[in-house]
Design an enzyme around this catalytic site. Structure first.
Site, short mmCIF file in Angstrom:
data_model
loop_
_atom_site.label_atom_id
_atom_site.label_comp_id
_atom_site.label_asym_id
_atom_site.label_seq_id
_atom_site.Cartn_x
_atom_site.Cartn_y
_atom_site.Cartn_z
N HIS A 109 -23.71 31.68 -11.35
CA HIS A 109 -24.19 32.78 -10.48
C HIS A 109 -23.41 34.05 -10.76
O HIS A 109 -22.19 34.02 -10.99
CB HIS A 109 -24.21 32.40 -9.00
CG HIS A 109 -22.88 32.14 -8.37
ND1 HIS A 109 -22.10 33.16 -7.86
CD2 HIS A 109 -22.21 30.99 -8.14
CE1 HIS A 109 -21.00 32.62 -7.33
NE2 HIS A 109 -21.03 31.32 -7.50
N ASP A 138 -15.14 31.99 -9.80
CA ASP A 138 -16.34 31.80 -8.97
C ASP A 138 -17.17 33.07 -8.98
O ASP A 138 -17.01 33.91 -8.11
CB ASP A 138 -15.92 31.42 -7.55
CG ASP A 138 -17.09 31.00 -6.68
OD1 ASP A 138 -18.18 30.74 -7.23
OD2 ASP A 138 -16.91 30.93 -5.46
N GLU A 158 -25.72 33.76 -4.86
CA GLU A 158 -25.49 32.36 -4.51
C GLU A 158 -24.67 32.28 -3.24
O GLU A 158 -24.90 31.43 -2.37
CB GLU A 158 -24.75 31.66 -5.66
CG GLU A 158 -24.59 30.15 -5.48
CD GLU A 158 -23.28 29.74 -4.81
OE1 GLU A 158 -23.11 28.55 -4.51
OE2 GLU A 158 -22.43 30.62 -4.56
N GLU A 159 -23.68 33.16 -3.14
CA GLU A 159 -22.65 32.99 -2.11
C GLU A 159 -23.20 33.05 -0.69
O GLU A 159 -22.67 32.41 0.22
CB GLU A 159 -21.55 34.05 -2.28
CG GLU A 159 -20.71 33.88 -3.56
CD GLU A 159 -19.87 32.62 -3.58
OE1 GLU A 159 -19.90 31.84 -2.61
OE2 GLU A 159 -19.19 32.40 -4.59
N ASP A 179 -20.52 25.89 -11.78
CA ASP A 179 -20.07 26.68 -10.63
C ASP A 179 -18.99 25.93 -9.87
O ASP A 179 -19.08 25.68 -8.68
CB ASP A 179 -21.24 27.01 -9.71
CG ASP A 179 -20.80 27.87 -8.52
OD1 ASP A 179 -19.75 28.52 -8.63
OD2 ASP A 179 -21.51 27.88 -7.50
N HIS A 237 -12.78 31.98 -3.24
CA HIS A 237 -13.15 32.93 -2.18
C HIS A 237 -11.97 33.74 -1.66
O HIS A 237 -11.99 34.18 -0.52
CB HIS A 237 -13.84 32.21 -1.01
CG HIS A 237 -15.16 31.61 -1.36
ND1 HIS A 237 -15.99 31.03 -0.41
CD2 HIS A 237 -15.81 31.48 -2.54
CE1 HIS A 237 -17.08 30.57 -1.00
NE2 HIS A 237 -17.00 30.83 -2.29
#
Lengths: 475, 475
Positions: A286, A298, A332-333, A360, A431
């Site tokens: 992503h 990520d 995506e997130e 991912d 994140h």
């Protein structure tokens, strides 16, 4: 990487894997011997060094953080389109993905009493703010989401609920699913109990002073309340302060809101199949990231690995029989928005979506190949596994799950593969602001490029399919 | 821990250590045999477990960050005073320490062009702000402070100077002194070259997204310009962006200023000597911390280790012959302000300040005992070393340096000891938000308590002195 596999999908995975014995089937899917030689050459070439690190270096440096709906989202889409063209893909196209836009403003927290001091927090994606002024309230701690659920609302009403559940470290990241409910559902449960806000212990395995963001979503039946994550040392600190037994008052000042709509794009590069161009093997990652870091693990890594794997296939003297499609998914997130858009666009013809795999889960080396395919295709997957064994990847006939953006297609019946990465340290950085390029080992990327190139090439060369078919009935 | 040993002091250390042969001297200082048994018992008791972790837990939890001049500074002083009393010290007193107050407001940085994205920074202590509005200017990079010094001012004028020198990791932290000039002097050199601001690569060894603060000071001849540190990944990122060869514009918005005066206190606890109460052996740490973390390793650990070492001595059936003084120094971070105040107060009678040692290099285990003493006292130091050898501490007859707050007394002629800690990871956390309790291993604190208790007790029992005497002449 956002969410664990939904329970419904998990059941489907099991059904696909175990409906029939796993032994070779008469008339099963076959990997032609002549393709193996090419796959071995792809593998060895990748292991000798690829351009993957350069791709993620470019994305994280020239675009940086690229949260869905920001101006950097558009720059990332343009970057991906240009990059696919530069890498020699036959066709590049954009498919629109529309979603509401979440904005992060400032976020501040402090203990007001009994021991005044700042706390480091970050708002969860989707959270509302504190309404233009600070909230100040007493904190009540719960050791888990379940404890909050079971609490007497009188103990929560008017307070800030603090969910303080530790995540455990595992290579396969399974500690995540056990605690991520605090993030996704904490605000809902806290609001139902009358809380004014919810603070969670970051969903992570590190001990850095780095709060982990991630998505939450308000249920229709609740009053939205602000939701934020404390860094892990801050959660420990707040717990220690509470242990003293005095009332603990915290002030929260969060500016965040969801407003307006934005249209981003799934960016798709294709190497067009020589014999069955309308049959698709897809790999991807992503393109969006959270805003705190630069989205290196990520999922800049996944974008780089799969773009480069496709480039290696595009550089072969001959096109594979089927089309290899590399997808840089949008948003995506914030809820697999790009993946659902893709499934709406392409899920109607599921039988031609031969198999899919997403990278991912960071940038750690791949240690296992797993798949959700029809029994008659198990032997072919095992054959792919034989090519991957020399680079440390074991074929596992059971278990596994598709990458998050593959999920919506799997729900429609598509076969999937998983090239399982070592995620031991993934949730140290996930994140957070700490998701930056220095966390990636270039040689580990090369190993992953090798695996994706071998998988995509051999799946595109396979005689017979992997069982993609429209789902009928319940799960 | 703030600054490396000044060059002048370094010369003095060498002078004290090597002025005469290191072999045992006739009529030298002696450790009485009967004291050794007590010291061994102190050591073994500490190794079995101490209250040191509880002390630093209390300080970092109940006070938290305690930057000099903040309201938490006063709370820390009250905490230390109360804690000394509770631990059974005979006398507790406060000595005033007055200094100008530096305030940190907000601090924001972003790349404006060519690749817009935020950069994580923190203002350096003592820095001015950007004057109520943002500065936006082109960045020019230098690989070291020396490169900046040698630069053509025309290449710097009107720009933001970026000093990007890497710090190396060593057990003894010697990488710090090699690069910290960028922090302490970077703004001066940049200003002399006409820069509008200076950004430095954080003085640290980590790869976390955590800028390291620390003190700087404007020379009298320069126009003060804002000075801030980028986290190490951000410095790498800015360097990568610059490598693309396009002009890179950065916007800085820093609110910081020095205004007003504040009076804090050195907090002193004493175990009064039974025979020579006016002869002082001192150990200690500094009570202040930077504002970003909770000052666990810098220097809550030093406070806890030395307070607890004193408590063990206070709990003995008999007082040692000399007074053991434990000092919680005020405002070390902004220039050894408490240490200079102490030296002004007590340095006039240097011969009675028998020897001093400070714990201010984190919470890693002690591996060496070194000292700056007269040759006739070397044998006594070696004897102390014999008691420490079983807990992993080697006596080293050469090298070493006193802790920072011991320095001003050493400049006046006081003997010193160094219980050298393993600082391998100290500069991963030093002066960052990540300096929190979880970075401390309780058992390592116990080992250090053992070492300080043995050292202080035996120095207080020693027959003869360690060479403290007023300095005369140059260095």
């Amino acid at each position: 990487m956002r969410v664990p596999l939904p329970r419904r999908l998990g059941a489907l995975v099991v059904a696909l894997s175990f409906a029939l014995p796993l032994s070779a089937q008469e008339g099963g899917t076959r990997i032609p011997d002549e393709a193996i030689g090419t796959a071995v050459a792809l593998r060895d070439s990748a292991m000798a060094g690829t351009g993957a690190f350069g791709i993620v270096e470019s994305l994280t440096t020239e675009i940086g953080p690229r949260m869905a709906g920001t101006e950097a989202d558009a720059r990332a889409v343009a970057w991906a389109e240009e990059r696919f063209r530069a890498l020699g893909y036959d066709r590049v196209r954009l498919e629109p993905v529309t979603f509401p836009v979440w904005h992060r403003g400032h976020e501040r927290a402090e203990v007001v009493a009994p021991f005044p001091q700042p706390l480091l927090i970050t708002a969860l994606g989707g959270s509302v703010g504190t309404g233009g002024e600070a909230i100040e309230a007493e904190v009540v701690r719960f050791g888990s989401l379940d404890e909050l659920k079971a609490a007497d609302p009188a103990s929560v009403r008017g307070r800030i609920a603090f969910i303080d559940q530790k995540m455990e470290r595992f290579r396969d990241g399974r500690g995540y699913g056990r605690v991520v409910g605090a993030r996704s559902q904490g605000a809902n449960e806290a609001s139902r109990h009358g809380a004014r806000a919810v603070l969670i212990r970051s969903i992570g395995t590190d001990s850095a002073r780095m709060p982990h963001t991630g998505m939450m979503r308000y249920a229709d039946d609740v009053t939205p309340i602000p939701a934020a994550a404390l860094s892990i040392p801050d959660a420990d600190q707040l717990a220690r302060i509470l242990e003293r037994g005095q009332p603990v008052r915290v002030r929260l000042d969060i500016d965040a809101e969801t407003r307006g709509e934005y249209t981003s794009h799934n960016v798709i590069g294709e190497i067009v199949g020589s014999e069955r161009p309308d049959e698709i093997v897809f790999i991807g990652g992503h393109l969006d990231s959270w805003d705190l870091g630069t989205g290196a693990i990520d999922d800049g890594a996944g974008i780089a690995i799969t773009m480069e794997a496709g480039r290696l296939i595009a550089a072969l003297p001959e096109r594979p029989k089927r089309t290899v499609r590399v997808i840089a998914f949008a948003n995506e997130e914030q809820g697999l928005i790009g993946a659902y858009a893709y499934a709406r666009e392409h899920g109607g013809d599921i039988a031609r979506q031969i198999i899919g795999a997403e990278s991912d889960f960071g940038a750690g080396r791949i240690y296992a190949l797993r798949a959700g395919v029809k029994p008659e295709a198990r032997e072919a997957i095992a054959r792919i596994g034989e090519v991957l064994a020399p680079i440390g990847i074991a074929y596992e006939a059971e278990g596994g799950s598709p990458g998050p953006d593959v999920g919506p297609m799997v729900q429609r019946g598509m076969a999937w593969a998983q090239l399982a990465q070592d995620g031991t340290d993934y949730f140290d950085y996930h994140h957070t602001a700490n998701d930056t390029l220095d966390k990636i080992e270039p040689a580990a990327l090369d190993q992953q490029v090798a695996a994706y190139a071998v998988f995509a090439y051999l799946a595109a060369e396979a005689e017979g399919d992997f069982g993609s078919a429209p789902r009928t009935g319940g799960d």
